[in-house]
Write a protein that holds these residues in place. Structure first.
Motif, PDB file in Angstrom:
ATOM      1  N   GLN A 130       0.815  -1.208   0.000  1.00 54.84           N
ATOM      2  CA  GLN A 130       0.000   0.000   0.000  1.00 54.84           C
ATOM      3  C   GLN A 130       0.855   1.267   0.000  1.00 54.84           C
ATOM      4  O   GLN A 130       0.621   2.181  -0.796  1.00 54.84           O
ATOM      5  N   GLU A 134       0.977   3.962  -3.130  1.00 54.51           N
ATOM      6  CA  GLU A 134       0.510   5.337  -2.941  1.00 54.51           C
ATOM      7  C   GLU A 134       1.574   6.327  -3.400  1.00 54.51           C
ATOM      8  O   GLU A 134       1.259   7.362  -4.010  1.00 54.51           O
ATOM      9  N   GLU A 150      -8.161  -6.299  -7.108  1.00 59.63           N
ATOM     10  CA  GLU A 150      -8.936  -5.453  -6.194  1.00 59.63           C
ATOM     11  C   GLU A 150      -8.045  -4.377  -5.580  1.00 59.63           C
ATOM     12  O   GLU A 150      -8.469  -3.229  -5.394  1.00 59.63           O
ATOM     13  N   GLU A 158      -7.256  -1.611  -8.186  1.00 61.96           N
ATOM     14  CA  GLU A 158      -8.450  -0.862  -8.592  1.00 61.96           C
ATOM     15  C   GLU A 158      -8.655   0.397  -7.751  1.00 61.96           C
ATOM     16  O   GLU A 158      -9.219   1.385  -8.225  1.00 61.96           O
ATOM     17  N   GLN A 159      -8.170   0.412  -6.506  1.00 65.30           N
ATOM     18  CA  GLN A 159      -8.334   1.592  -5.656  1.00 65.30           C
ATOM     19  C   GLN A 159      -7.658   2.829  -6.257  1.00 65.30           C
ATOM     20  O   GLN A 159      -8.020   3.961  -5.919  1.00 65.30           O
ATOM     21  N   SER A 161      -7.682   3.547  -9.497  1.00 64.86           N
ATOM     22  CA  SER A 161      -8.387   3.910 -10.734  1.00 64.86           C
ATOM     23  C   SER A 161      -7.449   3.960 -11.940  1.00 64.86           C
ATOM     24  O   SER A 161      -7.314   4.999 -12.609  1.00 64.86           O
TER      25      SER A 161
END
Length: 290
Positions: free
Chosen positions: A90, A94, A118, A121-122, A124
């Motif tokens: 993560q 980011e 999944e 996909e966060q 986009s």
């Protein structure tokens, strides 16, 4: 039936549009976010339109037996330590997302399992890449269909029947195929670049090329043969530690490749025979008749 066009971010990808050039970072960052940033910068400097990463859920993609195998690496003595050491999470993604937005370059990933899809996909992404290794994974292909982003599917180590099946699952909307040979590095004698036209004729989809060979000329040849996407792995130095580095392109080579592809595009023309104004003085000077 006319060939479809993909919209990836602000780019139109397909016949009649500039070649969409992807710098595949993959795992060449060696688990180091600073190296990842340098590779992003190198791709931008070379003139690439996008960078691509790979995302895996290690315990899903690899069996316990595979992860327990002995394998020396900077991360330890097992294959599992290597795979986990190379995997960004993560925090790193980011940073990647923010860095690419700041630098105004597209980024996306090939996701090797449903959980990884999944996860990505966060952010986009403007599209998804499906690796050759995943072409026969019906569950993963169907999971991709949950999302509307365009899909780019590599076809290495796959038969036409297997590609037919994958295309049937995805449908022909918002799909591109990449001709590919999955050996790292691949031998030129096995690249079979004429298969680019075979795929174009068979599927009427945007067809590109994902190369793992040493050198640049074959990727430029792929553009000459109609590839509308070119994907090559990028590295800071081919002598760096890592399984994909030797089949990758260094920054100066990536810049040359992009410039060669753009020169080819400018030179291809529309196929209509004409006399150019610049030729008229030469004709008047050299021809005795006409």
């Amino acid at each position: 039936m006319s060939e479809s066009i993909l919209d990836i971010g602000s780019y139109h990808v397909g016949s009649g549009h500039p070649c969409f050039i992807i710098a595949e970072i993959g795992i060449n960052h060696n688990g180091d976010i600073d190296i990842a940033k340098k590779l992003i910068d190198s791709a931008i400097h070379a003139g690439c339109q996008a960078v691509k990463f790979q995302k895996r859920t290690v315990d899903i993609v690899f069996s316990e037996k595979e992860l327990a195998k002995f394998r020396e690496s900077p991360f330890g003595d097992t294959n599992g330590e290597l795979k986990r050491g190379l995997e960004f999470g993560q925090e790193e993604y980011e940073i990647i997302d923010g860095y690419c937005r700041k630098k105004e370059i597209i980024w996306f990933a090939s996701c090797w399992d449903e959980d990884s899809l999944e996860f990505i996909e966060q952010f986009s992404p403007p599209c998804y890449k499906v690796a050759s290794a995943s072409l026969t994974d019906d569950n993963l292909l169907n999971h991709h269909k949950k999302y509307s982003e365009p899909k780019i599917l590599s076809t290495g180590m796959s038969s036409l029947a297997q590609i037919d099946h994958a295309v049937q699952i995805f449908g022909e909307k918002d799909l591109a195929l990449l001709h590919c040979h999955s050996t790292y590095p691949a031998n030129n004698e096995e690249l079979n670049l004429n298969c680019i036209q075979t795929l174009r004729n068979r599927y009427q989809l945007p067809i590109g090329y994902s190369g793992h060979e040493v050198g640049l000329v074959t990727s430029v040849a792929a553009a000459c043969l109609g590839a509308c996407i070119i994907e090559r792995h990028i590295t800071l130095d081919r002598s760096m530690w890592g399984s994909d580095q030797a089949a990758s392109v260094e920054p100066h080579g990536m810049k040359r490749m992009v410039s060669y592809v753009r020169a080819v595009e400018a030179a291809m023309g529309d196929g209509e025979k004409r006399v150019w104004e610049s030729e008229v003085p030469v004709r008047q000077k050299l021809r005795r008749i006409g």
